[in-house]
Design an enzyme around this catalytic site. Structure first.
Site, PDB file in Angstrom:
ATOM      1  N   TYR A  98     -11.204  11.689 -25.049  1.00 22.52           N
ATOM      2  CA  TYR A  98      -9.791  12.590 -25.163  1.00 22.52           C
ATOM      3  C   TYR A  98     -10.090  13.863 -25.199  1.00 22.52           C
ATOM      4  O   TYR A  98      -8.693  14.287 -25.166  1.00 22.52           O
ATOM      5  CB  TYR A  98      -9.594  11.994 -26.646  1.00 22.52           C
ATOM      6  CG  TYR A  98      -9.135  10.621 -26.906  1.00 22.52           C
ATOM      7  CD1 TYR A  98      -7.852  10.331 -26.835  1.00 22.52           C
ATOM      8  CD2 TYR A  98      -9.829   9.522 -27.052  1.00 22.52           C
ATOM      9  CE1 TYR A  98      -7.227   8.969 -27.050  1.00 22.52           C
ATOM     10  CE2 TYR A  98      -9.403   8.107 -27.075  1.00 22.52           C
ATOM     11  CZ  TYR A  98      -8.251   8.006 -26.937  1.00 22.52           C
ATOM     12  OH  TYR A  98      -7.909   6.872 -27.123  1.00 22.52           O
ATOM     13  N   GLU A 140      -9.327   2.491 -32.293  1.00 24.24           N
ATOM     14  CA  GLU A 140     -10.381   1.769 -31.406  1.00 24.24           C
ATOM     15  C   GLU A 140     -11.744   1.717 -32.125  1.00 24.24           C
ATOM     16  O   GLU A 140     -12.260   0.847 -31.735  1.00 24.24           O
ATOM     17  CB  GLU A 140     -10.252   2.640 -30.043  1.00 24.24           C
ATOM     18  CG  GLU A 140      -9.137   2.490 -29.186  1.00 24.24           C
ATOM     19  CD  GLU A 140      -8.895   4.031 -28.423  1.00 24.24           C
ATOM     20  OE1 GLU A 140      -9.671   4.691 -28.067  1.00 24.24           O
ATOM     21  OE2 GLU A 140      -7.724   4.070 -28.052  1.00 24.24           O
TER      22      GLU A 140
HETATM   23  C1  HEM Z   1      -3.676  10.517 -26.649  1.00 26.57           C
HETATM   24  C2  HEM Z   1      -3.964   9.870 -25.505  1.00 26.57           C
HETATM   25  C3  HEM Z   1      -3.814   8.990 -24.824  1.00 26.57           C
HETATM   26  C4  HEM Z   1      -2.540   8.380 -24.800  1.00 26.57           C
HETATM   27  C5  HEM Z   1      -1.114   8.604 -25.188  1.00 26.57           C
HETATM   28  C6  HEM Z   1      -2.664   7.205 -23.686  1.00 26.57           C
HETATM   29  C7  HEM Z   1      -1.642   6.217 -23.398  1.00 26.57           C
HETATM   30  C8  HEM Z   1      -1.916   5.213 -22.754  1.00 26.57           C
HETATM   31  C9  HEM Z   1      -0.918   4.170 -22.352  1.00 26.57           C
HETATM   32  C10 HEM Z   1       0.569   4.273 -22.734  1.00 26.57           C
HETATM   33  C11 HEM Z   1      -1.225   3.194 -21.650  1.00 26.57           C
HETATM   34  C12 HEM Z   1      -0.790   1.883 -21.171  1.00 26.57           C
HETATM   35  C13 HEM Z   1      -1.004   0.770 -21.960  1.00 26.57           C
HETATM   36  C14 HEM Z   1      -0.488  -0.281 -21.426  1.00 26.57           C
HETATM   37  O1  HEM Z   1       0.871  -0.633 -21.728  1.00 26.57           O
HETATM   38  O2  HEM Z   1      -0.879  -1.285 -20.859  1.00 26.57           O
HETATM   39  C15 HEM Z   1      -2.753   3.566 -21.217  1.00 26.57           C
HETATM   40  C16 HEM Z   1      -3.617   2.789 -20.443  1.00 26.57           C
HETATM   41  C17 HEM Z   1      -4.752   3.279 -20.071  1.00 26.57           C
HETATM   42  N1  HEM Z   1      -5.487   4.440 -20.719  1.00 26.57           N
HETATM   43 FE1  HEM Z   1      -4.701   5.777 -21.972  1.00 26.57          FE
HETATM   44  N2  HEM Z   1      -4.014   7.024 -23.309  1.00 26.57           N
HETATM   45  C18 HEM Z   1      -4.617   8.059 -23.947  1.00 26.57           C
HETATM   46  C19 HEM Z   1      -5.968   8.365 -23.832  1.00 26.57           C
HETATM   47  C20 HEM Z   1      -6.933   8.042 -22.676  1.00 26.57           C
HETATM   48  C21 HEM Z   1      -8.111   8.332 -22.527  1.00 26.57           C
HETATM   49  C22 HEM Z   1      -8.748   9.394 -23.396  1.00 26.57           C
HETATM   50  C23 HEM Z   1      -8.608   7.603 -21.630  1.00 26.57           C
HETATM   51  C24 HEM Z   1      -9.981   7.764 -20.918  1.00 26.57           C
HETATM   52  C25 HEM Z   1     -10.141   8.493 -19.925  1.00 26.57           C
HETATM   53  C26 HEM Z   1      -7.368   6.662 -21.140  1.00 26.57           C
HETATM   54  C27 HEM Z   1      -7.448   5.522 -20.234  1.00 26.57           C
HETATM   55  C28 HEM Z   1      -6.665   4.579 -19.704  1.00 26.57           C
HETATM   56  C29 HEM Z   1      -6.890   3.660 -18.895  1.00 26.57           C
HETATM   57  C30 HEM Z   1      -8.077   3.663 -17.738  1.00 26.57           C
HETATM   58  C31 HEM Z   1      -5.900   2.801 -19.000  1.00 26.57           C
HETATM   59  C32 HEM Z   1      -5.627   1.607 -18.181  1.00 26.57           C
HETATM   60  C33 HEM Z   1      -4.633   2.223 -17.111  1.00 26.57           C
HETATM   61  C34 HEM Z   1      -4.178   0.962 -16.133  1.00 26.57           C
HETATM   62  O3  HEM Z   1      -4.355  -0.090 -16.414  1.00 26.57           O
HETATM   63  O4  HEM Z   1      -3.418   1.267 -15.299  1.00 26.57           O
HETATM   64  N3  HEM Z   1      -6.486   6.821 -22.060  1.00 26.57           N
HETATM   65  N4  HEM Z   1      -3.064   4.735 -22.082  1.00 26.57           N
END
Ligand code: HEM
Ligand SMILES: Cc1cc2nc3c(=O)[nH]c(=O)nc-3n(C[C@H](O)[C@H](O)[C@H](O)COP(=O)(O)OP(=O)(O)OC[C@H]3O[C@@H](n4cnc5c(N)ncnc54)[C@H](O)[C@@H]3O)c2cc1C
Length: 406
Positions: A98, A140
């Site tokens: 994060y 998480e």
């Molecule tokens: C406050 C921080 C964060 C927010 C608001 C956020 C938000 C989101 C959202 C909205 C999704 C799509 C969920 C869905 O509808 O399937 C998502 C997926 C994902 N997030 Fe985050 N995220 C955050 C932090 C992180 C961090 C720290 C990582 C790691 C580097 C990360 C990695 C991912 C990955 C790999 C996906 C799946 C992407 C995909 O399938 O295209 N996220 N996140």
């Protein structure tokens, strides 16, 4: 809760940030992947990056969270985060990541809004980010603890026990643990992430719903091959790889199960509506109901292109047959060539697009939808017209959640 000094600043700058979120999220991903190309190859879904779906989902989530905070600064709007936390847990995201994401996201806000981002504005949006990040980190951590693992330790090797062709474009894979122990428990409706190594060396991850009930020694997933429709739309990378290469006896890297679209306990009426490959979580739910509460009233609705393309068609009819108070309603774009198996004959089969306006649906029904967004929008609209409360209609999307932005 948002601090008293940040609340008015976020309220005043939300329209400008909200209007630029598309550009902000684009720059955010570009800069993060410049620093860490390994994340694009081994963690993020590169198709969702190429077609912009992930940017849109992130922008939608940030906008929904910040808007809720501004409207109710005293509360932390966790409701919008459950789906994201489950997706993150299935990928093994850890708290340290994060910091990297926050640095690039806030850097992109500054780059796009320029001089408007004074130190006070930067501090206020840093606070919004960390409220969101800490809420996700806590959720998480709870999911990892419930699964009995350390933060992020969700991946293990599983052996493909059996592969079955379910339709011309769909195959199911039965998975078992290599150490011979029973598979971990899960709730009907949950999914696993699967990581495969593609020919260019990238290790891409996709999610697949568990398509049979919990409580067996094995898990089962069912994968639809995403075919190329024209020169601009390439074939799906992971589904094509699985169809071409995954065979019984091979090993797949699979996560523990997560997901927040799960069947509620109780004995109230249910409605399960799916289209195409959206049938997978419904199979798990029905299989589970047949064991634990066969008397529950269930209306099962499924839409597909044709009987031949309907994966698990006979299995669906057999599961409904095991539930004396269930009914099955099928819609096919074309019914031509429908074989006449007795199980399938028990269903109400219609030609055309699913239209549930004529069905009787009691107002205390809890509904689960899974399929393409236009299908779910139409069914949801009809259910609300039938008098269901919006809170009683749950859905699963087989991609980033674009419900709010589309
Ligand atoms: C406050 C921080 C964060 C927010 C608001 C956020 C938000 C989101 C959202 C909205 C999704 C799509 C969920 C869905 O509808 O399937 C998502 C997926 C994902 N997030 Fe985050 N995220 C955050 C932090 C992180 C961090 C720290 C990582 C790691 C580097 C990360 C990695 C991912 C990955 C790999 C996906 C799946 C992407 C995909 O399938 O295209 N996220 N996140
Ligand atoms: C919670 C959840 C549960 C799921 N359960 C199931 C399940 O049970 N069964 C199942 O089959 N699937 C399921 N999915 C979907 C699955 O995770 C994959 O998204 C699906 O298999 C397609 O992955 P892929 O790698 O084959 O396609 P990808 O390579 O990810 O491509 C996806 C789409 O994007 C298009 N695309 C790719 N690159 C571009 C580009 N540059 N420009 C424009 N378009 C592009 C492709 O043509 C394709 O149509 C689920 C998804 C989620 C989130």
């Amino acid at each position: 809760m948002l601090s008293t000094q940040s609340a008015p600043i976020v309220r005043a700058t939300l329209p400008a940030v909200g209007a630029s979120l598309g550009t902000i999220t684009e720059l955010f991903y570009r800069h993060m992947f410049e620093e860490r190309p390994d994340l694009l190859r081994g963690l993020f879904n590169r198709a969702n990056q190429a077609n912009g779906a992930q940017r849109e989902a992130l922008a939608g989530a940030v906008a929904a969270f910040a808007t809720a905070l501004v409207e109710h600064p005293d509360k932390r709007p966790d409701a919008v985060l459950g789906r994201i936390a489950n997706k993150h847990a299935s990928l093994g995201i850890t708290p340290d990541q994060y910091v990297l994401v926050g640095r690039h996201l806030l850097g992109a806000v500054k780059e796009v809004l320029g001089d408007a981002v004074t130190p006070a504005v930067a501090a206020a949006w840093d606070e919004v980010y960390w409220l969101m990040a800490n809420a996700l980190i806590a959720m998480e951590a709870r999911l990892y603890a419930e699964a009995g693992v350390e933060n992020g330790v969700v991946w293990h090797d599983m052996e493909i026990d059996e592969r079955t062709e379910e339709s011309p474009d769909t195959a199911s894979f039965v998975l078992r643990r290599r150490d011979g122990l029973p598979t971990e428990p899960f709730l009907p409706g949950q999914y696993v992430s699967v990581q495969v190594e593609l020919p260019d060396g990238a290790q891409q991850i996709r999610q697949y719903s568990l398509s049979a009930a919990p409580g067996h020694k094995t898990w089962r997933i069912t994968v639809k091959r995403e075919r190329s429709t024209d020169d601009l739309v390439p074939e799906g990378e992971v589904s094509s790889w699985l169809h071409a290469h995954a065979r019984a006896g091979q090993t797949l890297k699979v996560s523990l199960p997560f997901g927040d679209l799960v069947l509620p306990d109780g004995d109230g009426p249910l409605l399960l509506a799916s289209a195409g490959i959206g049938i997978t979580p419904m199979l798990s739910m029905l299989d589970h109901l047949a064991t634990v509460s066969p008397d529950r009233p269930v209306t099962v609705i499924h839409a597909d292109r044709s009987p031949a393309q309907h994966a698990h068609r006979l299995e669906l009819a057999e599961l409904v047959h095991q539930l004396p108070r269930a009914s099955l309603h099928l819609w096919y774009e074309t019914v031509a060539g429908a074989p006449g198996e007795p199980e399938a004959q028990a269903a109400h089969v219609r030609e055309g697009r699913a239209d549930i306006t004529g069905l009787t649906v009691s107002q205390d029904t809890t509904a689960f939808l899974c399929g393409p967004l236009p299908f779910m929008r139409a069914v949801r609209g009809d259910l609300l017209t039938h008098g269901l409360s919006p809170a009683a209609v749950h859905y699963e999307l087989f991609g980033p959640d674009l419900w709010l932005s589309k």
